[in-house]
Motif scaffolding. Structure first.
Motif, PDB file in Angstrom:
ATOM      1  N   PRO A   1     -37.826  45.635 -37.698  1.00 11.84           N
ATOM      2  CA  PRO A   1     -36.366  45.809 -37.658  1.00 11.84           C
ATOM      3  C   PRO A   1     -35.867  46.373 -36.331  1.00 11.84           C
ATOM      4  N   LYS A   2     -36.791  46.763 -35.453  1.00  7.49           N
ATOM      5  CA  LYS A   2     -36.384  47.269 -34.133  1.00  7.49           C
ATOM      6  C   LYS A   2     -36.104  46.141 -33.148  1.00  7.49           C
ATOM      7  N   VAL A   3     -36.505  44.910 -33.469  1.00  3.34           N
ATOM      8  CA  VAL A   3     -36.270  43.760 -32.593  1.00  3.34           C
ATOM      9  C   VAL A   3     -34.920  43.159 -32.951  1.00  3.34           C
ATOM     10  N   ASP A   4     -34.001  43.150 -31.998  1.00  2.00           N
ATOM     11  CA  ASP A   4     -32.603  42.797 -32.289  1.00  2.00           C
ATOM     12  C   ASP A   4     -32.295  41.324 -32.030  1.00  2.00           C
ATOM     13  N   LEU A   5     -33.005  40.440 -32.717  1.00  2.00           N
ATOM     14  CA  LEU A   5     -32.790  39.003 -32.514  1.00  2.00           C
ATOM     15  C   LEU A   5     -31.418  38.547 -33.004  1.00  2.00           C
ATOM     16  N   TYR A   6     -30.815  39.273 -33.939  1.00  2.00           N
ATOM     17  CA  TYR A   6     -29.484  38.879 -34.396  1.00  2.00           C
ATOM     18  C   TYR A   6     -28.408  39.144 -33.343  1.00  2.00           C
ATOM     19  N   GLU A   7     -28.765  39.835 -32.270  1.00  2.00           N
ATOM     20  CA  GLU A   7     -27.826  40.046 -31.168  1.00  2.00           C
ATOM     21  C   GLU A   7     -27.955  38.958 -30.100  1.00  2.00           C
ATOM     22  N   VAL A   8     -28.879  38.014 -30.273  1.00  2.00           N
ATOM     23  CA  VAL A   8     -29.020  36.905 -29.328  1.00  2.00           C
ATOM     24  C   VAL A   8     -27.825  35.967 -29.478  1.00  2.00           C
ATOM     25  N   ASP A   9     -27.089  35.765 -28.403  1.00  2.00           N
ATOM     26  CA  ASP A   9     -25.856  34.968 -28.460  1.00  2.00           C
ATOM     27  C   ASP A   9     -25.858  33.953 -27.318  1.00  2.00           C
ATOM     28  N   PHE A  10     -26.023  32.683 -27.666  1.00  2.00           N
ATOM     29  CA  PHE A  10     -26.022  31.607 -26.677  1.00  2.00           C
ATOM     30  C   PHE A  10     -24.609  31.169 -26.298  1.00  2.00           C
ATOM     31  N   GLY A  11     -23.604  31.790 -26.876  1.00  2.00           N
ATOM     32  CA  GLY A  11     -22.227  31.407 -26.621  1.00  2.00           C
ATOM     33  C   GLY A  11     -21.514  30.916 -27.863  1.00  2.00           C
TER      34      GLY A  11
ATOM     35  N   ARG B   1     -30.805  23.167 -22.658  1.00  2.00           N
ATOM     36  CA  ARG B   1     -31.923  22.743 -21.802  1.00  2.00           C
ATOM     37  C   ARG B   1     -31.806  23.340 -20.404  1.00  2.00           C
ATOM     38  N   PHE B   2     -30.608  23.304 -19.848  1.00  2.98           N
ATOM     39  CA  PHE B   2     -30.418  23.824 -18.486  1.00  2.98           C
ATOM     40  C   PHE B   2     -30.723  25.321 -18.435  1.00  2.98           C
ATOM     41  N   SER B   3     -30.206  26.077 -19.403  1.00  2.44           N
ATOM     42  CA  SER B   3     -30.436  27.526 -19.407  1.00  2.44           C
ATOM     43  C   SER B   3     -31.890  27.851 -19.726  1.00  2.44           C
ATOM     44  N   LEU B   4     -32.553  27.017 -20.545  1.00  2.00           N
ATOM     45  CA  LEU B   4     -33.976  27.218 -20.830  1.00  2.00           C
ATOM     46  C   LEU B   4     -34.793  27.069 -19.562  1.00  2.00           C
ATOM     47  N   SER B   5     -34.477  26.054 -18.780  1.00  4.57           N
ATOM     48  CA  SER B   5     -35.180  25.860 -17.515  1.00  4.57           C
ATOM     49  C   SER B   5     -35.021  27.072 -16.610  1.00  4.57           C
ATOM     50  N   SER B   6     -33.810  27.634 -16.574  1.00  4.41           N
ATOM     51  CA  SER B   6     -33.565  28.823 -15.751  1.00  4.41           C
ATOM     52  C   SER B   6     -34.343  30.026 -16.274  1.00  4.41           C
ATOM     53  N   ALA B   7     -34.391  30.181 -17.597  1.00  2.00           N
ATOM     54  CA  ALA B   7     -35.104  31.315 -18.181  1.00  2.00           C
ATOM     55  C   ALA B   7     -36.600  31.235 -17.898  1.00  2.00           C
ATOM     56  N   LEU B   8     -37.144  30.017 -17.903  1.00  2.00           N
ATOM     57  CA  LEU B   8     -38.577  29.857 -17.665  1.00  2.00           C
ATOM     58  C   LEU B   8     -38.964  30.170 -16.224  1.00  2.00           C
TER      59      LEU B   8
ATOM     60  N   SER C   1     -32.764  36.723 -22.652  1.00  2.00           N
ATOM     61  CA  SER C   1     -32.552  36.207 -21.296  1.00  2.00           C
ATOM     62  C   SER C   1     -32.069  34.766 -21.339  1.00  2.00           C
ATOM     63  N   TRP C   2     -32.709  33.941 -22.160  1.00  2.00           N
ATOM     64  CA  TRP C   2     -32.289  32.536 -22.302  1.00  2.00           C
ATOM     65  C   TRP C   2     -30.840  32.467 -22.780  1.00  2.00           C
ATOM     66  N   ALA C   3     -30.502  33.266 -23.785  1.00  2.00           N
ATOM     67  CA  ALA C   3     -29.143  33.257 -24.319  1.00  2.00           C
ATOM     68  C   ALA C   3     -28.134  33.721 -23.282  1.00  2.00           C
ATOM     69  N   SER C   4     -28.475  34.763 -22.518  1.00  2.00           N
ATOM     70  CA  SER C   4     -27.550  35.262 -21.505  1.00  2.00           C
ATOM     71  C   SER C   4     -27.329  34.235 -20.396  1.00  2.00           C
ATOM     72  N   LEU C   5     -28.384  33.540 -20.001  1.00  2.00           N
ATOM     73  CA  LEU C   5     -28.249  32.501 -18.982  1.00  2.00           C
ATOM     74  C   LEU C   5     -27.412  31.346 -19.495  1.00  2.00           C
ATOM     75  N   CYS C   6     -27.508  31.043 -20.789  1.00  2.00           N
ATOM     76  CA  CYS C   6     -26.700  29.975 -21.377  1.00  2.00           C
ATOM     77  C   CYS C   6     -25.229  30.377 -21.447  1.00  2.00           C
ATOM     78  N   LYS C   7     -24.969  31.624 -21.834  1.00  2.00           N
ATOM     79  CA  LYS C   7     -23.587  32.067 -22.050  1.00  2.00           C
ATOM     80  C   LYS C   7     -22.906  32.533 -20.773  1.00  2.00           C
TER      81      LYS C   7
ATOM     82  N   GLY D   1     -24.659  32.633 -17.450  1.00  4.44           N
ATOM     83  CA  GLY D   1     -25.213  32.105 -16.216  1.00  4.44           C
ATOM     84  C   GLY D   1     -26.008  33.112 -15.420  1.00  4.44           C
ATOM     85  N   GLU D   2     -26.347  34.253 -16.025  1.00  3.81           N
ATOM     86  CA  GLU D   2     -27.122  35.268 -15.307  1.00  3.81           C
ATOM     87  C   GLU D   2     -28.001  36.042 -16.271  1.00  3.81           C
ATOM     88  N   LEU D   3     -29.033  36.680 -15.723  1.00  2.00           N
ATOM     89  CA  LEU D   3     -29.974  37.445 -16.519  1.00  2.00           C
ATOM     90  C   LEU D   3     -29.411  38.848 -16.755  1.00  2.00           C
TER      91      LEU D   3
END
Length: 429
Positions: free
Chosen positions: A362-372, A29-36, A152-158, A160-162
């Motif tokens: 297949p060009k969209v790399d959603l499997y690389e999204v890592d929230f930590g 939730r905290f990182s989502l707020s930052s991403a928005l 961006s959301w995942a990076s902020l969660c893991k 703390g920055e974009l």
């Protein structure tokens, strides 16, 4: 929808033996707020007006910025089942993990605003994992933009920055409309029959099962070589394009048409044109430069056409590859040439049991999204059972591979699975 294993943790998140639902939810939730704060249109509301022929985003005093967030809990035994590729899942099972959004038609006027994005976090107790279910209106963003938002959301969660280069630009003036397509498409949207563009979920998912198939780089290369060899053997021209996307789509189309026809008497097999609809990136096909971090929806609709009897023949894969390649080549020449017909071209395809609606890339790399917690264990496109579509995404396990998501009646899925497996072995159609 992403399913994440909580045991695959990375550095940067606090390690405890009793990590609770509230703690995980708090990070998200905290990182989502930052991403928005960076991707603020997702926190807006949409107002559609048929009278003024406008669809606009509302953010301010009339609608405070927010995203509906649902916290839910699911039977823990379901997690591994939902993550499997090798089993057929009930199509309705995944809809429990995704929030609902009202349609644009029901969002008329400032007194009836609808969110543009909704999120549901569903926890599977005892440390197994959680899912992130997402629903958003395509009017606000395409998959490319949404991919930036998720990273961006995942990076902020893991961290703390974009990540560098992901901060979006909102200048809509960079996309030009010299042919006046906006009022044409809006008029055709309002004139379309309700349910002809987006069917009602309750009526579309009954009796369907979902499965995932994978084409690896070796499979795609073998298919390319087979197509070229068949063209030479039969003295016919090569397809104009033989990219991994074209080859994969052609193989799927030929398999599906044959699977749909199995069990039908020859006299009951419908003849005539078959449509293969797909979404193509628009930014790179425009005749002028648009920033890669442009926030919005900038895509094109392509439609390949082939005769059903030809797709059922021994040259079905060749016919499909040529038709899809020709449709892509047409978009490459002038991406907006037939844009005024996109909605009318789309209507016969969506929700059809005969035609094909391809979504994702297949060009969209959603499997690389890592929230930590590491990569998602499974990504599913829920809309394919409602839209009668097929989804494509990059493979999690096979580098350069393509995951294919299907939602079909069980008998058709069984037939498709046999044809797909046999075709990968020898491409004997």
């Amino acid at each position: 929808m992403e399913l994440v294993n909580r045991e695959e943790r990375q550095r940067g998140l606090r390690e405890t033996e009793s990590e609770s639902i509230c703690e995980v939810g708090g990070w998200l939730r905290f990182s989502l707020s930052s991403a928005l704060e960076y991707f603020s249109p997702f926190a807006a509301r949409v107002a559609a007006s048929q009278d003024s022929n406008r669809i606009k985003f509302v953010l301010g005093e009339t609608a405070s910025p927010s995203v509906p967030l649902t916290i839910a809990e699911c039977d823990d035994a379901q997690f591994e089942y939902l993550c499997r590729d090798t089993c057929q899942k009930n199509a309705n099972d995944l809809h429990l993990l995704v929030p609902n959004l009202r349609s644009l038609r029901s969002s008329c006027g400032l007194d009836n605003l609808s969110p543009l994005l909704a999120i549901q976090l569903t926890y599977f107790p005892l440390g197994h994992g959680f899912s992130i279910g997402l629903a958003y209106h395509r009017v606000v963003s395409d998959q490319r933009t949404f991919n930036y938002f998720m990273h961006s959301w995942a990076s902020l969660c893991k961290h703390g920055e974009l990540p560098p280069g992901l901060e979006p630009t909102f200048d809509r003036a960079v996309v030009l409309d010299p042919n006046g397509l906006e009022p044409i498409l809006l008029n055709r949207f309002w004139e379309s029959v309700p349910g002809s563009i987006i069917p009602a979920p309750a009526t579309m998912c009954l009796g369907l099962v979902r499965s995932t198939f994978v084409m690896g780089p070796a499979d795609i290369a073998k298919a390319q070589q087979w197509i070229l060899a068949e063209c030479e053997r039969k003295n016919r021209p090569y397809p104009v394009l033989l990219s991994p996307y074209v080859v994969t789509c052609a193989f799927i189309w030929a398999c599906l048409v044959r699977a749909q026809s199995e069990g039908l008497a020859q006299t009951r097999i419908p003849k005539g044109p078959m449509y293969f609809g797909f979404i193509a990136g628009g930014i790179t096909r425009l005749r002028y430069r648009v920033p890669g971090n442009y926030f919005g929806n900038c895509v094109a609709f392509g439609r390949a056409i082939a005769q059903r009897e030809e797709l059922l023949g021994n040259d079905g894969v060749l016919v499909a590859a040529d038709a899809i390649g020709q449709a892509i080549k047409k978009l490459n020449r002038d991406v907006l040439d037939e844009a005024g017909n996109w909605i009318s071209d789309w209507e016969p395809i969506v929700g059809s049991d005969l035609h094909v609606n391809m979504v994702g890339s297949p060009k969209v790399d959603l499997y690389e999204v890592d929230f930590g917690w590491g990569k998602p264990k499974k990504i599913e496109e829920n809309s394919i059972d409602v839209m009668r579509g097929i989804s494509l995404t990059e493979s999690r396990e096979v580098k350069g591979g393509i995951e294919i998501g299907m939602a079909l009646p069980k008998s058709t899925m069984d037939a498709f699975s046999c044809l797909f497996t046999r075709g990968l072995l020898d491409f004997s159609f």
